[in-house]
Each structure stands twice: as structure tokens, then as C-alpha cells.
Design an enzyme around this catalytic site. Sequence first.
Site, PDB file in Angstrom:
ATOM      1  N   LYS A   1       0.800  -1.230   0.000  1.00 47.92           N
ATOM      2  CA  LYS A   1       0.000   0.000   0.000  1.00 47.92           C
ATOM      3  C   LYS A   1       0.837   1.286   0.000  1.00 47.92           C
ATOM      4  CE  LYS A   1      -4.335  -0.397   2.090  1.00 47.92           C
ATOM      5  NZ  LYS A   1      -5.264  -0.603   3.206  1.00 47.92           N
TER       6      LYS A   1
ATOM      7  N   ASP B   1     -10.027   4.112   1.864  1.00 46.10           N
ATOM      8  CA  ASP B   1     -10.276   3.518   3.192  1.00 46.10           C
ATOM      9  C   ASP B   1     -10.995   4.498   4.122  1.00 46.10           C
ATOM     10  OD1 ASP B   1      -9.276   0.956   2.817  1.00 46.10           O
ATOM     11  OD2 ASP B   1      -7.245   1.489   3.432  1.00 46.10           O
TER      12      ASP B   1
HETATM   13  P1  NAP Z   1      -1.117  -2.695  11.109  1.00 47.46           P
HETATM   14  O1  NAP Z   1      -0.604  -1.545  10.299  1.00 47.46           O
HETATM   15  O2  NAP Z   1      -0.328  -3.962  11.157  1.00 47.46           O
HETATM   16  O3  NAP Z   1      -1.336  -2.165  12.627  1.00 47.46           O
HETATM   17  C1  NAP Z   1      -1.725  -3.046  13.651  1.00 47.46           C
HETATM   18  C2  NAP Z   1      -2.145  -2.235  14.865  1.00 47.46           C
HETATM   19  O4  NAP Z   1      -2.607  -3.135  15.876  1.00 47.46           O
HETATM   20  C3  NAP Z   1      -0.994  -1.432  15.502  1.00 47.46           C
HETATM   21  O5  NAP Z   1      -1.516  -0.293  16.090  1.00 47.46           O
HETATM   22  C4  NAP Z   1      -0.476  -2.434  16.550  1.00 47.46           C
HETATM   23  O6  NAP Z   1       0.210  -1.821  17.615  1.00 47.46           O
HETATM   24  C5  NAP Z   1      -1.790  -2.998  17.055  1.00 47.46           C
HETATM   25  N1  NAP Z   1      -1.579  -4.310  17.676  1.00 47.46           N
HETATM   26  C6  NAP Z   1      -1.335  -5.483  17.064  1.00 47.46           C
HETATM   27  N2  NAP Z   1      -1.188  -6.468  17.979  1.00 47.46           N
HETATM   28  C7  NAP Z   1      -1.318  -5.874  19.208  1.00 47.46           C
HETATM   29  C8  NAP Z   1      -1.263  -6.358  20.545  1.00 47.46           C
HETATM   30  N3  NAP Z   1      -1.040  -7.655  20.816  1.00 47.46           N
HETATM   31  N4  NAP Z   1      -1.451  -5.484  21.565  1.00 47.46           N
HETATM   32  C9  NAP Z   1      -1.693  -4.166  21.293  1.00 47.46           C
HETATM   33  N5  NAP Z   1      -1.750  -3.650  20.038  1.00 47.46           N
HETATM   34  C10 NAP Z   1      -1.567  -4.501  19.011  1.00 47.46           C
HETATM   35  O7  NAP Z   1      -2.566  -3.128  10.632  1.00 47.46           O
HETATM   36  P2  NAP Z   1      -3.688  -2.190   9.986  1.00 47.46           P
HETATM   37  O8  NAP Z   1      -3.597  -2.277   8.507  1.00 47.46           O
HETATM   38  O9  NAP Z   1      -3.620  -0.862  10.659  1.00 47.46           O
HETATM   39  O10 NAP Z   1      -5.026  -2.973  10.407  1.00 47.46           O
HETATM   40  C11 NAP Z   1      -5.512  -2.951  11.750  1.00 47.46           C
HETATM   41  C12 NAP Z   1      -6.799  -3.772  11.812  1.00 47.46           C
HETATM   42  O11 NAP Z   1      -7.816  -3.140  11.031  1.00 47.46           O
HETATM   43  C13 NAP Z   1      -6.660  -5.186  11.239  1.00 47.46           C
HETATM   44  O12 NAP Z   1      -7.378  -6.077  12.060  1.00 47.46           O
HETATM   45  C14 NAP Z   1      -7.287  -5.092   9.868  1.00 47.46           C
HETATM   46  O13 NAP Z   1      -7.853  -6.323   9.447  1.00 47.46           O
HETATM   47  C15 NAP Z   1      -8.385  -4.068  10.120  1.00 47.46           C
HETATM   48  N6  NAP Z   1      -8.761  -3.334   8.906  1.00 47.46           N
HETATM   49  C16 NAP Z   1     -10.055  -3.394   8.534  1.00 47.46           C
HETATM   50  C17 NAP Z   1     -10.461  -2.691   7.418  1.00 47.46           C
HETATM   51  C18 NAP Z   1     -11.913  -2.743   7.021  1.00 47.46           C
HETATM   52  O14 NAP Z   1     -12.230  -2.444   5.863  1.00 47.46           O
HETATM   53  N7  NAP Z   1     -12.798  -3.062   7.926  1.00 47.46           N
HETATM   54  C19 NAP Z   1      -9.551  -1.924   6.656  1.00 47.46           C
HETATM   55  C20 NAP Z   1      -8.221  -1.894   7.086  1.00 47.46           C
HETATM   56  C21 NAP Z   1      -7.832  -2.613   8.211  1.00 47.46           C
HETATM   57  P3  NAP Z   1       1.823  -1.654  17.544  1.00 47.46           P
HETATM   58  O15 NAP Z   1       2.077  -0.424  16.722  1.00 47.46           O
HETATM   59  O16 NAP Z   1       2.220  -1.517  18.964  1.00 47.46           O
HETATM   60  O17 NAP Z   1       2.359  -2.902  16.892  1.00 47.46           O
END
Ligand code: NAP
Length: 278
Positions: free
Chosen positions: A70, A107
Amino acid sequence: MNQTSIPLAGVIGMPIAHSRSPALHSFWLKRAGIRGHYVPLEIAQADLEQVIRALPKMGFVGVNVTIPHKEKVLALADVVTDRAALIGAANTLIFRGDGKVHADNTDGYGFIENLRHGAPEWDPASGPAAVFGAGGAARAVLASLLDVGVPEIRLSNRTKARADALRAEFGTRVRVFDWVQAGNMIDQAALVVNASSLGMEGKPDLRVPLDGLTSHTVVTDLVYTPLETALLKHARAVGCTTVDGLGMLIYQAAPAFERWFGHRPDIDEETRRVVLGT
Ligand code: NAP
């Protein structure tokens, strides 16, 4: 695209087999009677540029882009929309007739549209939003909440430096809270957003004190597997309006479909069922 060609679109990522986008777009194509195809494309980082240059020559009108490409695609595009530049990532590429690659990010649009439909009573100006997480999805959430006029965004992330970096980028309407005090963000918040991956199948639940929730708080979770996360379940029990993350996935897809195939798709219960595979 000439009159007789069959338009192709797809989603590029690695891995990609789990993506629900092919089911969604294929359903919309069929329902609209469009002779097009939407396919999953598993592409390694090293091949990304070559693939993006080749796809328009193969009949592709555009692609969605997902993890891990992305951010990288921005540098490969000829035109980047302001919102994609602000978010720092693109989820949609449009291959224009003049040969230029146009990068956009829908998004944030999908996030706001989902909220507007799921919680029509939510007024962005009515109070602070509390956001958990500071990854790629949180960037789109912050950009769109600021854009629609939310007065203050309270942000907390396990790795505080990432939240601090977002504050530095998005400005003083963003206030960073320590992760151990993240529950405090909810007091008097009009909207609570889980933009972390906590609560997703295979991950622990988001465990913050939720005592500050009232029946006036709107609570949304970007996680959509499961559809009702522990956060949403708790919020529903308190009487909050809850909005699941599936709608964001669907609403972000609609403008891309329209740009590629020239038809605005309808979003309804059947669309949700198709994406869920039920
Ligand atoms: P990402 O860039 O990998 O970020 C993950 C986030 O989750 C970070 O803030 C991370 O914190 C936190 N995290 C992960 N494991 C954790 C834990 N054990 N304890 C505390 N914090 C934790 O992922 P992303 O792209 O932002 O996506 C985040 C979520 O949104 C995913 O579940 C994804 O499937 C969902 N999403 C949904 C849509 C939709 O259309 N509904 C669109 C995009 C994303 P750290 O920085 O500390 O690692």
C-alpha cells in the site's frame, strides 16, 4: 479500453488468498451484467513495479492494493490524490486511458460512509473520538475524522512512538494517551474506534476499561472477523450504537468499482452476505 475488450481488475497483495474483495467485486459485476473479471493477484515486493507496468497492457483497468504494497505503490504512480498522500498509502489504482497510473485511498471514505449508515445519529462535531491503534488503518481513520470535523482525536497505541508520530503529522487536534491509560480516552467521547488488530480471530481481545461508555457513545471496530468483537459486544450491552467493520470493507470498494467499471454498485444485505461467504 476499447469497445469490445473485457475489463479486468483485481487485488494485489501477499498473501492474498484470504481477501474477500474478489467475491465482492465479482458479485457486483454479475449483478450489474458487466462482462468483466476481478481476480486475486499474489505479487512479491520485488515484482511490484514490473507488474504495475504490465497490468494495463493486459486489459486491467485498475487494481486494489493491500498489505504489503500500500505504501510502495505511491512511488510508482504518476498521479496521487491528496487523500492518498495524506494517508501515506493507496488502496486503489486506476489505469487511465492516457497510460498514467492514478493512486487513490478510499479507506477513509469507507470508514466514514460505514459510520454514517450504521450510526446516522453520530454528529462528527459533537465530541472527541477515541482511537485505539496507530497502524496503516489508523492513519486512514485519523485523516477522515479530521476531514469531517471531529474536534479532538484521542489516540493510544501499544507502541507509543507510532502514536506520537501520527500526532506530529496530523497536528494538535490529536492527543496521545499512554497505552496503560487508554481507557481514560473514552470519558465523554462521542465515538470509540478500534483501529488496532486486537479482537481479530487469533489475536487477544482489546482489554481496556470500558467504564466510560454510555448509551450515547457510538462504537465501531475495524476488525470484522469476528463480526461482533468483544468490544462491540460489550458496547451493545451498555446500549451504545455499534458499527461493525464489514461495512468499511464494502464502502471503500464501491468508488473503485465505479471508477473501473462505470457503474455505482448498490450496497445491501445481500452484499454483506456475499462478503461473509454465508
Ligand atoms: P497494522 O498496520 O499492522 O497495525 C496493527 C495495529 O494493531 C498497531 O496499532 C499495533 O500496535 C496494534 N496491535 C497489534 N497487535 C497488538 C497487541 N497484541 N497489543 C496491542 N496492540 C496490538 O494493521 P492495519 O492495517 O492498521 O489494520 C488494523 C486492523 O484493522 C486489522 O485487524 C485489519 O484487518 C483491520 N482493517 C479493517 C479494514 C476494514 O475495511 N474493515 C480496513 C483496514 C484494516 P503496535 O504499533 O504496537 O504494533
